[in-house]
Write a protein that holds these residues in place. Structure first.
Motif, short mmCIF file in Angstrom:
data_model
loop_
_atom_site.label_atom_id
_atom_site.label_comp_id
_atom_site.label_asym_id
_atom_site.label_seq_id
_atom_site.Cartn_x
_atom_site.Cartn_y
_atom_site.Cartn_z
N ILE A 1 0.84 -1.20 0.00
CA ILE A 1 0.00 0.00 0.00
C ILE A 1 0.87 1.25 0.00
N GLU B 1 1.27 4.43 -2.89
CA GLU B 1 0.80 5.71 -2.37
C GLU B 1 0.90 6.84 -3.40
N LEU C 1 -8.87 -3.10 -2.14
CA LEU C 1 -7.89 -2.07 -1.78
C LEU C 1 -7.00 -1.67 -2.95
N VAL C 2 -6.86 -2.57 -3.92
CA VAL C 2 -6.00 -2.35 -5.08
C VAL C 2 -6.77 -2.75 -6.33
N GLU D 1 -2.90 -0.14 -8.70
CA GLU D 1 -3.18 1.18 -8.16
C GLU D 1 -4.12 1.04 -6.96
N LEU D 2 -3.95 1.94 -5.99
CA LEU D 2 -4.85 1.95 -4.85
C LEU D 2 -6.24 2.41 -5.27
N GLY E 1 -8.49 1.66 -0.58
CA GLY E 1 -7.09 1.43 -0.25
C GLY E 1 -6.40 2.71 0.19
N ARG E 2 -6.71 3.80 -0.50
CA ARG E 2 -6.13 5.10 -0.17
C ARG E 2 -6.57 5.54 1.23
#
Length: 112
Positions: free
Chosen positions: A24, A28, A61-62, A77-78, A82-83
């Protein structure tokens, strides 16, 4: 977190598996290819990285995107979900940094 002398399995707070928090963090700043993730995550095998990415994708999350146009490649990518973990990860990392010596002492005293 990415320090080569820092044992990643020492992290007392885990999201998903042992590598999920680090993945994660790697995502970012935006999407990355698998090979780009392998650089900061050099201690994880390709098989385990794949398993972790699939689990993060399954948990929402991704996101995995296949890019075409010339050369086909895959990026990770998040998602917004996830972010949303970045803030809690900041807090967890600050806590671990503040208690690092205690964590190391506890781990060493528990070793046979």
């Amino acid at each position: 977190m990415f320090d080569p002398v820092c044992p990643s399995d020492l992290s007392p707070i885990r999201i998903g598996d042992k590598w999920a928090g680090m993945i994660i963090r790697c995502l970012e700043d935006g999407p990355r290819r698998f090979s780009e993730l392998r650089v900061p995550l050099r201690r994880v095998t390709a098989k385990v990285l794949t398993q972790s990415l699939r689990a993060l994708e399954r948990d929402g999350l991704v996101v995995r995107r296949v890019r075409t146009g010339g050369v086909r490649h895959v990026e990770y990518e998040l998602t917004p979900l996830g972010r949303s973990l970045l803030g809690p990860l900041d807090v967890a990392c600050a806590w671990a940094e503040a208690h690092w010596e205690q964590l190391l002492d506890a781990r060493e005293s528990a070793s046979p």
